[in-house]
Design a protein around this motif. Structure first.
Motif, PDB file in Angstrom:
ATOM      1  N   ALA A 111      19.260 -47.207  30.243  1.00 59.03           N
ATOM      2  CA  ALA A 111      20.883 -46.866  29.717  1.00 59.03           C
ATOM      3  C   ALA A 111      21.253 -45.491  29.994  1.00 59.03           C
ATOM      4  N   VAL A 112      20.112 -44.757  29.058  1.00 62.66           N
ATOM      5  CA  VAL A 112      20.403 -43.367  29.196  1.00 62.66           C
ATOM      6  C   VAL A 112      20.660 -42.723  30.485  1.00 62.66           C
ATOM      7  N   TYR A 113      19.899 -42.927  31.377  1.00 59.57           N
ATOM      8  CA  TYR A 113      20.155 -42.543  32.668  1.00 59.57           C
ATOM      9  C   TYR A 113      21.550 -42.681  33.164  1.00 59.57           C
ATOM     10  N   LEU A 114      21.895 -44.164  33.168  1.00 60.59           N
ATOM     11  CA  LEU A 114      23.158 -44.505  33.977  1.00 60.59           C
ATOM     12  C   LEU A 114      24.404 -44.501  33.065  1.00 60.59           C
ATOM     13  N   ASP A 115      24.308 -44.671  31.749  1.00 62.92           N
ATOM     14  CA  ASP A 115      25.336 -44.904  30.927  1.00 62.92           C
ATOM     15  C   ASP A 115      26.057 -43.738  30.183  1.00 62.92           C
ATOM     16  N   LEU A 116      24.735 -42.889  30.141  1.00 64.63           N
ATOM     17  CA  LEU A 116      25.238 -41.565  29.396  1.00 64.63           C
ATOM     18  C   LEU A 116      24.887 -40.166  30.297  1.00 64.63           C
ATOM     19  N   LEU A 117      24.045 -40.061  30.886  1.00 61.06           N
ATOM     20  CA  LEU A 117      23.736 -38.755  31.735  1.00 61.06           C
ATOM     21  C   LEU A 117      24.670 -38.963  32.849  1.00 61.06           C
ATOM     22  N   ALA A 118      24.870 -40.153  33.779  1.00 58.32           N
ATOM     23  CA  ALA A 118      25.691 -40.055  34.893  1.00 58.32           C
ATOM     24  C   ALA A 118      26.974 -40.093  34.708  1.00 58.32           C
ATOM     25  N   PRO A 119      27.761 -40.715  33.709  1.00 56.52           N
ATOM     26  CA  PRO A 119      28.971 -40.587  33.342  1.00 56.52           C
ATOM     27  C   PRO A 119      29.267 -39.231  32.674  1.00 56.52           C
ATOM     28  N   SER A 120      28.585 -38.630  31.945  1.00 53.50           N
ATOM     29  CA  SER A 120      28.595 -37.187  31.421  1.00 53.50           C
ATOM     30  C   SER A 120      28.776 -36.082  32.765  1.00 53.50           C
ATOM     31  N   ALA A 121      27.877 -36.303  33.720  1.00 53.31           N
ATOM     32  CA  ALA A 121      27.863 -35.313  34.687  1.00 53.31           C
ATOM     33  C   ALA A 121      29.433 -35.500  35.400  1.00 53.31           C
ATOM     34  N   ARG A 122      29.861 -36.827  35.567  1.00 52.77           N
ATOM     35  CA  ARG A 122      31.080 -36.939  36.261  1.00 52.77           C
ATOM     36  C   ARG A 122      32.197 -36.249  35.312  1.00 52.77           C
ATOM     37  N   ARG A 123      32.147 -36.482  33.940  1.00 55.01           N
ATOM     38  CA  ARG A 123      33.212 -35.860  33.069  1.00 55.01           C
ATOM     39  C   ARG A 123      33.003 -34.375  33.065  1.00 55.01           C
ATOM     40  N   LEU A 124      32.072 -33.649  33.313  1.00 57.35           N
ATOM     41  CA  LEU A 124      31.986 -32.404  33.302  1.00 57.35           C
ATOM     42  C   LEU A 124      32.552 -31.781  34.581  1.00 57.35           C
ATOM     43  N   GLY A 125      32.296 -32.668  35.650  1.00 57.95           N
ATOM     44  CA  GLY A 125      33.156 -32.293  36.927  1.00 57.95           C
ATOM     45  C   GLY A 125      34.499 -32.335  36.938  1.00 57.95           C
ATOM     46  N   ASP A 126      35.049 -33.383  36.123  1.00 59.42           N
ATOM     47  CA  ASP A 126      36.541 -33.398  36.104  1.00 59.42           C
ATOM     48  C   ASP A 126      37.043 -32.430  35.328  1.00 59.42           C
ATOM     49  N   MET A 127      36.083 -32.067  34.142  1.00 53.66           N
ATOM     50  CA  MET A 127      36.615 -30.744  33.364  1.00 53.66           C
ATOM     51  C   MET A 127      36.715 -29.654  34.105  1.00 53.66           C
ATOM     52  N   TRP A 128      35.752 -29.255  34.832  1.00 53.72           N
ATOM     53  CA  TRP A 128      35.797 -28.213  35.779  1.00 53.72           C
ATOM     54  C   TRP A 128      37.026 -28.316  36.721  1.00 53.72           C
ATOM     55  N   ASP A 129      37.188 -29.476  37.411  1.00 55.28           N
ATOM     56  CA  ASP A 129      38.393 -29.737  38.313  1.00 55.28           C
ATOM     57  C   ASP A 129      39.787 -29.275  37.604  1.00 55.28           C
ATOM     58  N   ASN A 130      39.760 -29.754  36.203  1.00 52.89           N
ATOM     59  CA  ASN A 130      41.119 -29.526  35.558  1.00 52.89           C
ATOM     60  C   ASN A 130      41.059 -28.091  34.489  1.00 52.89           C
TER      61      ASN A 130
END
Length: 317
Positions: A111-130
């Protein structure tokens, strides 16, 4: 009025008094039915919540997947936001502290892998794009997350029940992609499933061509994060298939681009899409038959090393 009514008793608590039209058997049946329903609810609570938590807490024997899921701490969007803030903090240890806390509360490593690390990486990517954070900040945060993934690896891989090697897989990013967290996570899931995995990012095209020409791979996996790299991926897949020692080598792709538009996989010449790390072993296994079709047995087992052999070549060009 007929039937039962509530009458005050001497002790102040109401008692049931049957009226002239009530039937004792009907009242007994109603009471019995309610008692049965309460017992069923209690039994479900004990089976689905109390027992799994006790077994997890005291490590008493194996816990079934269903019971482990019942006891697990569910990770939410609030956790993702809090964790992103932690890995962006000047304090290098805050991210690790957050992960230790949710694990102590019952979250699984998966769950830490899939529900925390993975979405957090996507969130960081979105923050960079924005333009909410810069490239250096994203790189530092993802580096911290990658270290956490490595720290958790031993626990995660200990859950494997596979004794025989499945096949060989090469995982990489398209040249020009910067971050490796996603493919390392996919590599963890494949390794736990029994694959021999080589993961690295990004290699040059000449490196990849040399590797597939000299070593046997059943599956090559690519991670792509930006649409601008699709033309490069199409070219690389075509050349790798031509150069591969395994003439039937299969290509699996992943990334948000393919989740949003699965038709892109056909356009770049891939054989399958893995929507996330959990799905990757199932997809890779589904490609094995095609990867070994018509090949002699000697070729089918070529290059299979000991189960658990995991090599990483993280190299920046």
């Amino acid at each position: 009025m007929t039937g039962a009514s509530l009458q005050p008793a001497a002790n102040g608590f109401p008692t049931v008094t049957r009226g002239p039209g009530s039937h004792p058997d009907a009242m007994d049946h109603l009471t019995s039915q309610r008692r049965s329903e309460r017992l069923e609810r209690l039994e479900r609570t004990i089976q689905n919540e109390l027992v799994p938590r006790l077994m997890t807490s005291h490590r008493v024997g194996p816990v079934s997947p269903a019971m482990a899921a019942a006891a697990a701490r569910v990770l939410s969007e609030d956790d993702v936001q809090a964790f992103v803030a932690a890995v962006r903090s000047p304090d290098d240890s805050r991210g690790a502290q957050y992960v230790r806390a949710v694990l102590a509360e019952g979250a699984t490593v998966e769950a830490v892998y899939l529900d925390l690390l993975a979405p957090s990486a996507r969130r960081l990517g979105d923050m960079w794009d924005n333009d909410e954070c810069d490239f250096v900040e994203v790189t530092v945060a993802l580096g911290r997350m990658q270290r956490l993934l490595r720290d958790l690896s031993q626990v995660f891989l200990a859950e494997s029940g596979h004794a025989e090697p499945v096949g060989n897989v090469l995982l990489t990013c398209v040249p020009g992609e910067q971050h490796t967290l996603g493919i390392i996570m996919v590599g963890e899931f494949l390794l736990r499933d029994g694959w021999r995995v080589l993961v690295g990012a990004p290699w040059t095209e000449s490196d990849l061509l040399s590797m597939v020409a000299t070593e046997w791979y059943d599956v090559i996996g690519f991670s792509v994060g930006t649409e601008s790299r699709l033309s490069v991926l199409r070219r690389d897949i075509r050349r790798l298939k031509q150069a591969s020692r395994n003439t039937n080598v299969q290509v699996m792709v992943g990334g948000q681009l393919f989740a949003d538009d699965p038709s892109l996989a056909d356009q770049v010449g891939a054989n399958a899409i893995a929507s996330d790390a959990r799905q990757a072993p199932t997809i890779a296994r589904s490609l094995l038959t095609a990867a070994r079709a018509g090949l002699p047995e000697a070729h089918r087992t070529e290059g299979l090393g000991e189960y658990g052999q995991f090599r990483e070549a993280l190299r920046r060009e």
